[in-house]
Design an enzyme around this catalytic site. Structure first.
Site, PDB file in Angstrom:
ATOM      1  N   ASP A 119      26.906 -10.839  42.156  1.00 37.50           N
ATOM      2  CA  ASP A 119      27.336 -11.060  43.544  1.00 37.50           C
ATOM      3  C   ASP A 119      26.496 -12.185  44.127  1.00 37.50           C
ATOM      4  O   ASP A 119      25.296 -12.286  43.838  1.00 37.50           O
ATOM      5  CB  ASP A 119      27.169  -9.780  44.373  1.00 37.50           C
ATOM      6  N   THR A 177      43.785  -8.424  44.400  1.00 38.08           N
ATOM      7  CA  THR A 177      45.224  -8.554  44.646  1.00 38.08           C
ATOM      8  C   THR A 177      45.592 -10.034  44.769  1.00 38.08           C
ATOM      9  O   THR A 177      44.884 -10.793  45.425  1.00 38.08           O
ATOM     10  CB  THR A 177      45.581  -7.812  45.952  1.00 38.08           C
ATOM     11  N   LYS A 198      52.035  -4.126  42.768  1.00 35.91           N
ATOM     12  CA  LYS A 198      50.857  -3.904  43.614  1.00 35.91           C
ATOM     13  C   LYS A 198      51.154  -4.293  45.064  1.00 35.91           C
ATOM     14  O   LYS A 198      50.815  -3.575  46.009  1.00 35.91           O
ATOM     15  CB  LYS A 198      49.671  -4.704  43.052  1.00 35.91           C
ATOM     16  N   ASN A 251      51.725  -1.703  49.046  1.00 34.27           N
ATOM     17  CA  ASN A 251      51.129  -1.849  50.379  1.00 34.27           C
ATOM     18  C   ASN A 251      52.139  -2.355  51.401  1.00 34.27           C
ATOM     19  O   ASN A 251      52.078  -1.990  52.577  1.00 34.27           O
ATOM     20  CB  ASN A 251      49.908  -2.765  50.307  1.00 34.27           C
ATOM     21  N   CYS A 284      43.846  -4.503  53.415  1.00 33.10           N
ATOM     22  CA  CYS A 284      44.951  -4.561  52.433  1.00 33.10           C
ATOM     23  C   CYS A 284      46.325  -4.675  53.084  1.00 33.10           C
ATOM     24  O   CYS A 284      47.043  -5.651  52.862  1.00 33.10           O
ATOM     25  CB  CYS A 284      44.901  -3.316  51.561  1.00 33.10           C
ATOM     26  N   TYR A 331      38.836   1.221  61.049  1.00 37.28           N
ATOM     27  CA  TYR A 331      40.289   0.994  60.999  1.00 37.28           C
ATOM     28  C   TYR A 331      41.093   2.242  60.692  1.00 37.28           C
ATOM     29  O   TYR A 331      42.289   2.299  60.946  1.00 37.28           O
ATOM     30  CB  TYR A 331      40.640  -0.149  60.031  1.00 37.28           C
ATOM     31  N   LYS A 332      40.405   3.264  60.128  1.00 39.69           N
ATOM     32  CA  LYS A 332      41.098   4.535  59.918  1.00 39.69           C
ATOM     33  C   LYS A 332      40.064   5.661  59.889  1.00 39.69           C
ATOM     34  O   LYS A 332      38.859   5.398  59.883  1.00 39.69           O
ATOM     35  CB  LYS A 332      41.919   4.512  58.634  1.00 39.69           C
ATOM     36  N   ARG A 390      37.030  -3.501  59.232  1.00 38.30           N
ATOM     37  CA  ARG A 390      37.802  -4.720  58.937  1.00 38.30           C
ATOM     38  C   ARG A 390      39.232  -4.633  59.473  1.00 38.30           C
ATOM     39  O   ARG A 390      39.933  -3.674  59.230  1.00 38.30           O
ATOM     40  CB  ARG A 390      37.816  -4.974  57.422  1.00 38.30           C
TER      41      ARG A 390
HETATM   42  N1  SAJ Z   1      48.045   4.226  59.117  1.00 32.89           N
HETATM   43  C1  SAJ Z   1      48.919   4.622  60.117  1.00 32.89           C
HETATM   44  N2  SAJ Z   1      49.823   5.615  59.838  1.00 32.89           N
HETATM   45  C2  SAJ Z   1      49.876   6.218  58.620  1.00 32.89           C
HETATM   46  C3  SAJ Z   1      48.984   5.809  57.619  1.00 32.89           C
HETATM   47  C4  SAJ Z   1      48.069   4.800  57.887  1.00 32.89           C
HETATM   48  O1  SAJ Z   1      48.914   4.102  61.239  1.00 32.89           O
HETATM   49  O2  SAJ Z   1      50.709   7.114  58.435  1.00 32.89           O
HETATM   50  C5  SAJ Z   1      47.093   3.128  59.366  1.00 32.89           C
HETATM   51  C6  SAJ Z   1      45.636   3.519  59.151  1.00 32.89           C
HETATM   52  O3  SAJ Z   1      45.086   4.117  60.276  1.00 32.89           O
HETATM   53  C7  SAJ Z   1      45.022   2.169  58.829  1.00 32.89           C
HETATM   54  C8  SAJ Z   1      46.123   1.456  58.064  1.00 32.89           C
HETATM   55  O4  SAJ Z   1      47.326   2.127  58.388  1.00 32.89           O
HETATM   56  O5  SAJ Z   1      44.729   1.445  60.003  1.00 32.89           O
HETATM   57  C9  SAJ Z   1      45.939   1.402  56.569  1.00 32.89           C
HETATM   58  O6  SAJ Z   1      45.430   2.622  56.072  1.00 32.89           O
HETATM   59  P1  SAJ Z   1      45.895   3.292  54.694  1.00 32.89           P
HETATM   60  O7  SAJ Z   1      45.144   4.547  54.507  1.00 32.89           O
HETATM   61  O8  SAJ Z   1      47.363   3.371  54.658  1.00 32.89           O
HETATM   62  O9  SAJ Z   1      45.542   2.228  53.592  1.00 32.89           O
HETATM   63  P2  SAJ Z   1      44.231   1.406  53.123  1.00 32.89           P
HETATM   64  O10 SAJ Z   1      44.390   0.012  53.635  1.00 32.89           O
HETATM   65  O11 SAJ Z   1      42.956   2.102  53.396  1.00 32.89           O
HETATM   66  O12 SAJ Z   1      44.446   1.412  51.537  1.00 32.89           O
HETATM   67  C10 SAJ Z   1      45.692   0.928  51.015  1.00 32.89           C
HETATM   68  C11 SAJ Z   1      46.236   1.986  50.056  1.00 32.89           C
HETATM   69  N3  SAJ Z   1      47.621   1.689  49.704  1.00 32.89           N
HETATM   70  C12 SAJ Z   1      48.602   2.607  49.772  1.00 32.89           C
HETATM   71  O13 SAJ Z   1      48.420   3.729  50.166  1.00 32.89           O
HETATM   72  C13 SAJ Z   1      49.945   2.159  49.336  1.00 32.89           C
HETATM   73  C14 SAJ Z   1      45.353   2.050  48.826  1.00 32.89           C
HETATM   74  O14 SAJ Z   1      45.901   2.934  47.860  1.00 32.89           O
HETATM   75  C15 SAJ Z   1      45.207   0.650  48.200  1.00 32.89           C
HETATM   76  O15 SAJ Z   1      44.371   0.676  47.069  1.00 32.89           O
HETATM   77  C16 SAJ Z   1      44.562  -0.243  49.243  1.00 32.89           C
HETATM   78  O16 SAJ Z   1      45.459  -0.303  50.354  1.00 32.89           O
HETATM   79  C17 SAJ Z   1      44.337  -1.606  48.652  1.00 32.89           C
HETATM   80  O17 SAJ Z   1      43.168  -1.936  48.402  1.00 32.89           O
HETATM   81  O18 SAJ Z   1      45.296  -2.329  48.375  1.00 32.89           O
END
Ligand code: SAJ
Length: 442
Positions: free
Chosen positions: A42, A133, A218, A222, A272, A333-334, A341
């Site tokens: 890194d 990705t 992939k 998303n 993502c 963010y969640k 981020r």
């Molecule tokens: N969110 C909502 N409503 C939902 C689900 C999520 O508003 O029903 C919001 C969350 O609060 C957050 C955002 O969407 O702000 C994204 O959260 P997430 O949990 O859906 O996803 P990430 O970004 O943490 O991770 C995603 C995942 N992809 C999928 O579920 C298809 C993960 O499996 C991937 O590995 C990751 O992207 C990635 O690195 O690509």
């Protein structure tokens, strides 16, 4: 290839991992944990130092323990030097950031630079596996070219190339690395089997495929999720107008066996879903209808909609934004992650500050406050505030002591629940005026 396969079987393999972020480091630690020798590379010397001390540079459940035990066992080390890190490498895993630029076009600068460095130090027979990705066509296009020109070796005859995109979600990375089936593809195609063998050591399920299909699949995952959430958010806006509770409507729609609508909320954050749809979008014709971009716009609008709800709530008690104190709960963010981020809270907080409000921010995990004043506790955040805004669905926020909070806030206290995690009847019974995404406000 036979040599690599034997080394994997005998756990006598040297791996180098470039990019010790949320994806790279857990993967490096897991490979070390099954017995391989792994060197992390890194450019950030602080990150390298932290790893070599057996710690993790960022919080991720279960990660630090694996890093610590493998550093102690001598299987995991980190360095800033490509030459040192690649000296013994049979396999190089590349997990560097691939963001979008200000025009939402893929920015592959870091990937190009890393491959430039990797090419200078790798030996004949090395397998280079991209985990980051990428837009469709990148691996056998740009990546192959960059690697060939920096190494002066032929991809196919002299070095092997693979794509194994990650599919785990921050906060659950360790578990999901093992549980989520891994897409794996090699070039030339015959080397896919070696990559499968390698990933089988840390993943329960593998899906061997070709590189182009893995790239699109992939991105499709998303993008699909982003569109699904955008639909839920659009539905929330419709429900606010027609006097229906979106949570109830979604629950009922989802009782149909072929429907699975996501949860509406204050928008989509994280590294993502906010970016991958644009990678797929590169392949659309600008003259055609564009579902992907429209979904992105809906999700990007949502934090601004929360600002509208806050303004509406304040108006109800005769207050203007510029004379109000607002308590924002959640900058991650969640839920249950420390990651800020692309958080929707950033847009919300910046818009509220621009409108003249005094903004305090509390998050039990995430250090970001996006310009708001950091409050170390929920109590110091809500004290004398006019309105409490729930932005992140952290577990700790689902069991707030509303009675105590009411007594600490200004008279005529307001709640704006952008995550739909509190009980409206309880809040209203306690005297809060309660506003939320996806329910009409009388
Ligand atoms: N969110 C909502 N409503 C939902 C689900 C999520 O508003 O029903 C919001 C969350 O609060 C957050 C955002 O969407 O702000 C994204 O959260 P997430 O949990 O859906 O996803 P990430 O970004 O943490 O991770 C995603 C995942 N992809 C999928 O579920 C298809 C993960 O499996 C991937 O590995 C990751 O992207 C990635 O690195 O690509």
């Amino acid at each position: 290839m036979g040599g690599l396969s034997d080394k994997i079987g005998a756990k006598d393999l040297h791996l180098a991992l470039v990019g010790c972020g949320y994806v790279g480091l857990p993967m490096a630690a897991l490979f070390a944990d099954v017995g391989f020798r792994v060197t992390c590379i890194d450019k950030n010397s602080e990150v390298v130092e932290i790893i070599n001390e057996g710690r993790s540079p960022f919080p991720e459940p279960g990660l630090e323990e694996i890093v610590d035990s493998n550093v102690k066992a001598g299987r995991l080390t980190a360095t800033t030097s490509y030459t040192e890190g690649l000296k013994w490498a049979d396999v190089v895993l590349v997990s560097v950031q691939t963001p979008v630029d200000e025009n939402r076009r893929p920015d592959l600068t870091t990937l190009r630079q890393s491959l430039g460095q990797i090419g200078k130090s790798i030996r004949r027979g090395t397998l280079v596996t991209i985990v980051s990705t990428v837009p469709p066509g990148t691996i056998l296009g740009e990546v192959k070219n960059w690697l060939e020109s920096s190494s002066r070796l032929h991809v196919g005859n002299e070095i092997l190339l693979a794509y194994a995109p990650e599919r785990s979600s921050p906060g659950k990375t360790i578990r999901e690395f093992a549980e989520n089936p891994r897409l794996v593809a090699g070039w030339p195609a015959e080397c896919t089997q070696v990559v499968v063998q390698l990933f089988e050591t840390i993943c329960n399920g593998i899906i061997p495929t070709d590189i182009e299909s893995a790239e699109v699949a992939k991105l499709a995952e998303n993008t699909y999720r982003d569109i699904n959430i955008a639909f839920a958010n659009q539905l929330a806006l419709i429900c606010e107008r027609c006097g229906v509770d979106v949570v109830n409507a979604v629950r009922m729609a989802n009782s149909h066996p072929r429907v699975s609508i996501a949860d509406p909320g204050p928008g989509v954050g994280g590294p993502c879903l906010t970016k991958d749809p644009y990678f797929l979008d590169c392949e659309t014709d600008a003259r055609e209808m564009n579902l992907i971009r429209t979904a992105r716009m809906v999700n990007d609008y949502m934090p601004r909609h929360v600002v509208v709800l806050v303004a509406r709530a304040l108006k109800q008690i005769g207050k203007a934004m510029e004379h109000s104190t607002l308590a924002v709960l959640g900058s991650a963010y969640k839920g249950n992650v420390a990651d800020g981020r692309e958080s929707p809270s950033r847009t919300l907080i910046q818009e509220l500050l621009r409108a003249g409000a005094a903004v305090r921010v509390h998050d039990p995990f995430c250090r970001e406050s996006f310009g708001g004043v950091v409050a170390a506790t929920i109590e110091s955040c809500v004290k004398d505030a006019d309105c409490m805004i729930l932005m992140t669905d952290h577990e700790a926020f689902k069991t707030l002591n509303l009675r105590k909070i009411r007594d600490m806030m200004q008279s005529k206290p307001l709640i704006v629940d952008a995550r739909r995690i509190l009980n409206p009847s309880e809040a209203e019974h306690l005297g809060f005026a309660y506003f939320e995404i996806g329910r009409a406000h009388v």
